[in-house]
Design a protein around this motif. Structure first.
Motif: not given
Length: 333
Positions: A127, A186-188, A191, A193
């Motif tokens: 991830a 946690t970066h989708d 999203a 960032k």
């Protein structure tokens, strides 16, 4: 004449060429202590250095457990769990081993979970994350100056407030390590960032302000000081252990760098140091360049200097105040 075994095994490439079979169980720990399935008595090897996991699809994965000096496969440092192939060469400290799986065939991707001795162990999944490490400066000296009961209450208060702040700003996991705290965001992929990085910076400032008031609460002669490091990159998320003893965490090179960045703040004469990928997410705001400085820092365990960006808590607070005026407060997760 007996047929050669097709069972998977590890073979030492030096010494007596000893072989360690991988045909009993699902998890083989690698490290310096006798509790490991693969014992490597080498000071360059961590106590719990790495693991090999077998998944239901038959794949074997090598996972570094946040070791000090890293794990290497075919000469490349491991930064995320990797599927092993017959003939892969593994390095841990001075030890050189070869993974052999003569009967290996291409298989489908493994299940998200495996069952080992009746207990579920989560698969480590890659991830994109940001890792923050916050550490109390001069903790040993502080412990010698104040009563142990006061120290215990101070630590309990500090850990509790740090956890609360990190969760408030969207952290998905927190872990206490000695007198420091590690938190993971946690970066989708979908999203923004840069907005998430701004939330992390806001958490850093709030933690610094909270810590700065502790000496008043506990009647100390001087304020408690902290340093912080933030790094963004690929890591492996999952559980170490199993059942009630499982512990969700992040492991990988990007996590190690976050700890090294925090440690580097002392030499950089800074309060906060961040990695290049973290700073890149803030470049859209011109004020970032004026509130952060860059240096080539020598991080422990890394041969080449690493580019870092660093600042003081006061300057970081000024930077966030400017962004708040133009974009509003950071949205919380």
């Amino acid at each position: 004449m007996a047929e050669p075994s097709s069972a998977p095994f590890l073979k030492f490439e030096d010494g007596d060429g000893r072989e360690i079979p991988l045909n009993s169980g699902d998890v083989w720990k690698i490290g310096r202590t006798e509790q490991n399935a693969v014992v490597l008595p080498d000071d360059m090897v961590s106590r719990n250095h790495a693991v090999i996991q077998k998944f239901q699809g038959g794949e074997f994965y090598l996972i570094d457990m946040g070791s000090r000096n890293g794990s290497f496969i075919n000469g490349r440092r491991l930064t995320a769990p990797v599927a092993l192939r017959d003939g892969d060469r593994l390095s841990f400290g001075e030890a050189r081993l070869c993974f052999r799986n003569p009967a290996q065939v291409d298989t489908a991707s493994p299940s998200p979970e495996i069952t080992a001795r009746g207990q579920t162990i989560a698969l480590f999944k890659p991830a994109n994350v940001s890792v923050m490490v916050v550490d109390i400066r001069g903790f040993t000296a502080l412990a010698q100056k104040i009563d142990s009961e006061v120290l215990s209450r101070l630590l309990s208060t500090w850990f509790g407030d740090v956890d609360r702040i990190m969760r408030h700003y969207g952290s998905t996991a927190q872990k206490h390590i000695g007198d420091s705290v590690m938190a993971v965001w946690t970066h989708d992929a979908a999203a923004e960032k840069h907005v998430e990085i701004l939330r992390i910076m806001s958490a850093v400032v709030e933690i610094a302000r909270m810590t700065d008031r502790l000496h008043e609460t506990f009647h100390l002669a001087e304020p408690v000081r902290i340093g912080a490091g933030v790094n963004t990159g690929l890591a492996a998320l999952g559980n170490t252990g199993a059942g009630e003893a499982s512990d969700f965490t992040a492991i990988g090179d990007s996590v190690n760098v976050a700890f090294r960045l925090e440690s580097a703040t002392k030499e950089l004469d800074a309060d906060l140091a961040v990695g290049t990928a973290t700073f890149d997410s803030m470049r859209m705001w011109p004020a970032a360049i004026t509130h952060f400085r860059t240096s080539q820092a020598k991080l422990k365990g890394y041969d080449a200097p690493v580019e870092t960006w660093h600042t003081s808590f006061a300057e970081l607070s000024e930077f966030l105040a400017q962004q708040k005026e133009t974009t509003g407060p950071p949205k919380l997760g």
